[in-house]
Motif scaffolding. Sequence first.
Motif, PDB file in Angstrom:
ATOM      1  N   LEU A  40       1.580  -7.285  -1.446  1.00 58.97           N
ATOM      2  CA  LEU A  40       1.258  -6.323  -0.538  1.00 58.97           C
ATOM      3  C   LEU A  40       0.261  -5.198  -1.400  1.00 58.97           C
ATOM      4  O   LEU A  40       0.414  -4.848  -2.222  1.00 58.97           O
ATOM      5  CB  LEU A  40       2.270  -5.603   0.192  1.00 58.97           C
ATOM      6  CG  LEU A  40       2.253  -4.241   0.967  1.00 58.97           C
ATOM      7  CD1 LEU A  40       1.803  -5.106   2.236  1.00 58.97           C
ATOM      8  CD2 LEU A  40       3.279  -3.283   1.187  1.00 58.97           C
ATOM      9  N   SER A  41      -0.765  -4.961  -0.440  1.00 59.25           N
ATOM     10  CA  SER A  41      -1.791  -4.006  -0.941  1.00 59.25           C
ATOM     11  C   SER A  41      -2.163  -3.096   0.231  1.00 59.25           C
ATOM     12  O   SER A  41      -2.302  -3.421   1.366  1.00 59.25           O
ATOM     13  CB  SER A  41      -2.828  -4.375  -1.795  1.00 59.25           C
ATOM     14  OG  SER A  41      -3.679  -5.500  -0.887  1.00 59.25           O
ATOM     15  N   LEU A  42      -2.767  -1.780  -0.343  1.00 57.30           N
ATOM     16  CA  LEU A  42      -3.425  -0.983   0.681  1.00 57.30           C
ATOM     17  C   LEU A  42      -4.749  -0.751   0.407  1.00 57.30           C
ATOM     18  O   LEU A  42      -5.257  -0.647  -0.638  1.00 57.30           O
ATOM     19  CB  LEU A  42      -2.551   0.280   0.683  1.00 57.30           C
ATOM     20  CG  LEU A  42      -1.046   0.055   0.966  1.00 57.30           C
ATOM     21  CD1 LEU A  42      -0.319   1.572   0.967  1.00 57.30           C
ATOM     22  CD2 LEU A  42      -0.873  -0.445   2.357  1.00 57.30           C
ATOM     23  N   ALA A  45      -3.028   0.484  -4.225  1.00 63.43           N
ATOM     24  CA  ALA A  45      -3.960   0.854  -3.022  1.00 63.43           C
ATOM     25  C   ALA A  45      -5.402   0.816  -3.584  1.00 63.43           C
ATOM     26  O   ALA A  45      -5.528   1.253  -4.893  1.00 63.43           O
ATOM     27  CB  ALA A  45      -3.595   2.247  -2.289  1.00 63.43           C
ATOM     28  N   THR A  46      -6.330   0.350  -2.841  1.00 62.37           N
ATOM     29  CA  THR A  46      -7.709   0.598  -3.356  1.00 62.37           C
ATOM     30  C   THR A  46      -8.511   1.267  -2.446  1.00 62.37           C
ATOM     31  O   THR A  46      -8.310   1.308  -1.008  1.00 62.37           O
ATOM     32  CB  THR A  46      -8.375  -0.770  -3.280  1.00 62.37           C
ATOM     33  OG1 THR A  46      -7.363  -1.642  -4.350  1.00 62.37           O
ATOM     34  CG2 THR A  46      -9.681  -0.792  -3.833  1.00 62.37           C
ATOM     35  N   PHE A  97      -1.789  -8.468   2.636  1.00 60.72           N
ATOM     36  CA  PHE A  97      -0.890  -9.358   1.930  1.00 60.72           C
ATOM     37  C   PHE A  97      -1.239 -10.549   1.546  1.00 60.72           C
ATOM     38  O   PHE A  97      -1.879 -11.310   2.200  1.00 60.72           O
ATOM     39  CB  PHE A  97       0.449  -9.644   2.874  1.00 60.72           C
ATOM     40  CG  PHE A  97       1.730 -10.120   1.932  1.00 60.72           C
ATOM     41  CD1 PHE A  97       2.502  -9.573   1.257  1.00 60.72           C
ATOM     42  CD2 PHE A  97       1.627 -11.564   1.834  1.00 60.72           C
ATOM     43  CE1 PHE A  97       3.320 -10.270   0.350  1.00 60.72           C
ATOM     44  CE2 PHE A  97       2.480 -12.358   1.428  1.00 60.72           C
ATOM     45  CZ  PHE A  97       3.432 -11.586   0.394  1.00 60.72           C
ATOM     46  N   HIS A  98      -1.161 -10.663   0.131  1.00 59.50           N
ATOM     47  CA  HIS A  98      -1.502 -12.142  -0.656  1.00 59.50           C
ATOM     48  C   HIS A  98      -0.502 -12.656  -1.187  1.00 59.50           C
ATOM     49  O   HIS A  98       0.159 -12.211  -2.029  1.00 59.50           O
ATOM     50  CB  HIS A  98      -2.684 -11.358  -1.418  1.00 59.50           C
ATOM     51  CG  HIS A  98      -3.391 -12.628  -2.296  1.00 59.50           C
ATOM     52  ND1 HIS A  98      -2.913 -13.450  -3.069  1.00 59.50           N
ATOM     53  CD2 HIS A  98      -4.645 -13.336  -1.908  1.00 59.50           C
ATOM     54  CE1 HIS A  98      -3.711 -14.461  -3.709  1.00 59.50           C
ATOM     55  NE2 HIS A  98      -4.962 -14.377  -3.018  1.00 59.50           N
ATOM     56  N   ALA A  99      -0.692 -14.074  -1.018  1.00 57.14           N
ATOM     57  CA  ALA A  99       0.520 -14.860  -1.581  1.00 57.14           C
ATOM     58  C   ALA A  99       0.829 -14.645  -3.039  1.00 57.14           C
ATOM     59  O   ALA A  99       1.957 -14.583  -3.796  1.00 57.14           O
ATOM     60  CB  ALA A  99       0.215 -16.291  -1.374  1.00 57.14           C
ATOM     61  N   ASP A 114      -3.167  -3.107  12.181  1.00 59.80           N
ATOM     62  CA  ASP A 114      -4.498  -2.751  11.444  1.00 59.80           C
ATOM     63  C   ASP A 114      -4.425  -1.662  10.516  1.00 59.80           C
ATOM     64  O   ASP A 114      -5.220  -1.774   9.532  1.00 59.80           O
ATOM     65  CB  ASP A 114      -5.492  -2.297  12.791  1.00 59.80           C
ATOM     66  CG  ASP A 114      -5.537  -3.569  13.615  1.00 59.80           C
ATOM     67  OD1 ASP A 114      -5.206  -4.888  13.095  1.00 59.80           O
ATOM     68  OD2 ASP A 114      -5.905  -3.346  14.859  1.00 59.80           O
ATOM     69  N   SER A 115      -4.035  -0.684  10.743  1.00 56.12           N
ATOM     70  CA  SER A 115      -3.675   0.516   9.765  1.00 56.12           C
ATOM     71  C   SER A 115      -2.357   1.333  10.014  1.00 56.12           C
ATOM     72  O   SER A 115      -1.883   1.372  11.139  1.00 56.12           O
ATOM     73  CB  SER A 115      -4.909   1.404   9.874  1.00 56.12           C
ATOM     74  OG  SER A 115      -4.939   2.075  11.077  1.00 56.12           O
ATOM     75  N   CYS A 116      -2.099   1.887   9.071  1.00 56.70           N
ATOM     76  CA  CYS A 116      -0.785   2.823   9.016  1.00 56.70           C
ATOM     77  C   CYS A 116      -0.953   4.017   8.196  1.00 56.70           C
ATOM     78  O   CYS A 116      -1.843   4.033   7.241  1.00 56.70           O
ATOM     79  CB  CYS A 116       0.570   2.089   8.982  1.00 56.70           C
ATOM     80  SG  CYS A 116       0.539   1.436   7.107  1.00 56.70           S
TER      81      CYS A 116
END
Length: 344
Positions: free
Chosen positions: A84-86, A42-43, A78-80, A5-7
């Motif tokens: 990977l994004s945060l 990251a956003t 994660f988007h195809a 869920d988060s890290c």
Amino acid sequence: MGLPDSCWVRAEVASLTQRNGHAYFELVEKAETGVLAAKARATCWATTYKILSAFFQEETGEPLRVGMQILIEAEVSFHAVYGLSLNIINIDPSYTIGDMARKRMDTIRRLQADGVWDLQRSYSLPTLIRRIAVISSKEAAGYEDFIHQISETAYDIHPQLFPAIVQGDQAENSIITALLQISHEAEHFDAVVIIRGGGATTDLGCFDSYELASHCAQFPLPILTGIGHTRDISVVDMIAHQPLKTPTAVAAFLIGRFRDEEEHINNLRQRLARTRERQILIRRHRIDVLRVRLEACNPERIYRRGYSLLTDPDGHIIRSTQSVHTGQRLITHLADGHIISIAE
């Protein structure tokens, strides 16, 4: 794929842009050699970023900026297509504070190891600092305050501006460039003043940088700082010949040296006048004493007391009967005249 869920993520801010209140980061991790080891996007959405950025700045004294080491809590997605994004949902400013303190101490240790830490303080600051090279932004309110305060005094102080960016990412190189310009004509100045004002009190990381602090420490003229820190003193302040809090404090310091010297000269002038007056009085007293002594030896004074003086016609004083022969003409001097007689 299964994602938490988060890290919590430790990273360096490689880029930071804002649009419509949202913040977009590029986060990187570098190996000890400086080579890029990992990178992620990251956003932080506007509502969250407004809260987190204000909290971070309040705790660290600086805004989030490129080059900082940060510890964030993020939701991972994660988007195809986009990969990977945060999504940043929290930040721990204590991690950044620790990293800033570590870098600061590294800078201090390097300067001490270089043998330049106390170099500025070994310089002799002129009693009257007239010719000043000023490093500041021309538009800064602090610079305007400094010039206004200097111009209001009647003392012979001549500041010359060497424009520079004094906050933000470009400040370090800009200030070093100004220092190099001044060094080419160092013989024309008594000291260098680095002042900052008119902007935020944050974003002062450049004044803790090794390169700028090293240039300042080894500069051939005394450096005075009025950077305007409210929370702490920078490394550049630490190595400067005379650190002061604000541009107006620098102006007051320079003017104060003139006032102190003026007061010192006035005191010397008064002491000289008192000494001269005493010498005249002493001289008059000595003359009066001599006059009394001369008056006491005046023959007229002796005559008035009933005494007389016996001389021969040539004016030689007769002190003994043995110096007189029969028939010699003698003159007796009295208070109201003289008597001529013949010795028998």
